[in-house]
Design a protein around this motif. Structure first.
Motif, mmCIF file in Angstrom:
data_model
loop_
_atom_site.group_PDB
_atom_site.id
_atom_site.type_symbol
_atom_site.label_atom_id
_atom_site.label_comp_id
_atom_site.label_asym_id
_atom_site.label_seq_id
_atom_site.Cartn_x
_atom_site.Cartn_y
_atom_site.Cartn_z
ATOM 1 N N GLN A 38 0.828 -1.202 0.000
ATOM 2 C CA GLN A 38 0.000 0.000 0.000
ATOM 3 C C GLN A 38 0.865 1.255 0.000
ATOM 4 O OE1 GLN A 38 -3.473 0.039 2.560
ATOM 5 N NE2 GLN A 38 -3.602 -2.199 2.471
ATOM 6 N N VAL A 56 -8.056 0.472 -1.199
ATOM 7 C CA VAL A 56 -7.724 -0.953 -1.193
ATOM 8 C C VAL A 56 -8.795 -1.736 -0.425
ATOM 9 C CG1 VAL A 56 -6.076 -2.669 -0.328
ATOM 10 C CG2 VAL A 56 -5.263 -0.680 -1.614
ATOM 11 N N ALA A 60 -10.990 -4.517 -2.239
ATOM 12 C CA ALA A 60 -10.996 -5.884 -1.693
ATOM 13 C C ALA A 60 -12.422 -6.316 -1.380
ATOM 14 C CB ALA A 60 -10.113 -5.960 -0.457
ATOM 15 N N VAL A 65 -9.454 -6.791 -5.744
ATOM 16 C CA VAL A 65 -8.068 -7.046 -5.335
ATOM 17 C C VAL A 65 -8.036 -8.034 -4.180
ATOM 18 C CG1 VAL A 65 -7.259 -4.757 -6.067
ATOM 19 C CG2 VAL A 65 -7.894 -5.135 -3.671
ATOM 20 N N ASP A 66 -6.895 -8.675 -4.036
ATOM 21 C CA ASP A 66 -6.602 -9.513 -2.873
ATOM 22 C C ASP A 66 -5.462 -8.854 -2.111
ATOM 23 O OD1 ASP A 66 -8.445 -11.579 -3.392
ATOM 24 O OD2 ASP A 66 -7.056 -12.547 -4.782
ATOM 25 N N VAL A 67 -5.518 -8.919 -0.813
ATOM 26 C CA VAL A 67 -4.472 -8.370 0.043
ATOM 27 C C VAL A 67 -3.917 -9.522 0.868
ATOM 28 C CG1 VAL A 67 -3.918 -6.698 1.844
ATOM 29 C CG2 VAL A 67 -5.694 -6.169 0.161
ATOM 30 N N SER A 78 1.481 -5.229 3.496
ATOM 31 C CA SER A 78 0.307 -5.840 2.886
ATOM 32 C C SER A 78 0.471 -5.701 1.374
ATOM 33 C CB SER A 78 -0.972 -5.131 3.325
ATOM 34 O OG SER A 78 -1.186 -5.319 4.697
ATOM 35 N N GLU A 79 0.649 -6.841 0.700
ATOM 36 C CA GLU A 79 0.793 -6.828 -0.759
ATOM 37 C C GLU A 79 -0.588 -6.880 -1.402
ATOM 38 O OE1 GLU A 79 5.107 -8.960 -1.355
ATOM 39 O OE2 GLU A 79 3.304 -10.179 -1.637
ATOM 40 N N VAL A 80 -0.763 -6.069 -2.435
ATOM 41 C CA VAL A 80 -2.046 -5.959 -3.113
ATOM 42 C C VAL A 80 -1.886 -6.478 -4.536
ATOM 43 C CG1 VAL A 80 -3.928 -4.391 -3.745
ATOM 44 C CG2 VAL A 80 -2.518 -3.885 -1.730
#
Length: 158
Positions: A38, A56, A60, A65-67, A78-80
């Motif tokens: 983020q 985000v 989500a 998107v997936d976090v 936290s990778e998005v």
């Protein structure tokens, strides 16, 4: 590191249009650079960390998107990434003598591919059933669901 996105903020007088524009900026960036944190999204889009966090969460919640947890050095982040829900892309390349067709997922991984010789004197406007049959074989052969195609592209020789 790429510079912040310098595109003008569309609809800056309308909060809903601005939010939609900012969502598009985040999704567009993730299309080319999956797995950004983020903080990286904030830097690359020029949006505040609070705005990115809110966007985000919204993306989500909408399933876009997936976090997931990740690491940058020793720091937890936290990778998005864009959520893949089985959507596919169908690509068709028509040459003068051959047709190439491929199915890929949204990350660009080719799931199935076929190359067929075109019938003699074949013209697209005369017989599109050849392409329909070719795609049916491709989908059947690899148990890919044609209902999951979100975009199709075709290249035709001049």
């Amino acid at each position: 590191m790429p510079a912040a996105d310098s595109r003008p903020l569309a609809g800056s007088g309308n909060p809903q249009a601005l939010r939609a524009s900012n969502r598009d900026r985040v999704v567009s960036l993730l299309t080319g650079e999956p797995g950004l944190s983020q903080a990286e999204l904030s830097t690359r889009t020029g949006l505040s960390p609070a705005s990115v966090s809110s966007l985000v969460k919204e993306l989500a919640s909408d399933g876009i998107v997936d976090v997931r947890p990740g690491l940058r050095g020793r720091r937890r982040v936290s990778e998005v990434t864009l959520a893949w829900r089985g959507e596919t892309v169908l690509a068709i390349d028509l040459g003068h003598r051959r047709a190439r067709m491929a199915i890929a997922d949204l990350s660009g991984t080719v799931l199935a591919e076929s190359v067929d010789d075109l019938p003699a004197n074949w013209h697209l406007h005369d017989d599109a059933s050849f392409l329909r049959d070719m795609s049916a074989r491709l989908f059947d052969a690899d148990t890919n669901d044609s209902d999951r195609v979100v975009v199709a592209a075709i290249g035709i020789p001049a």
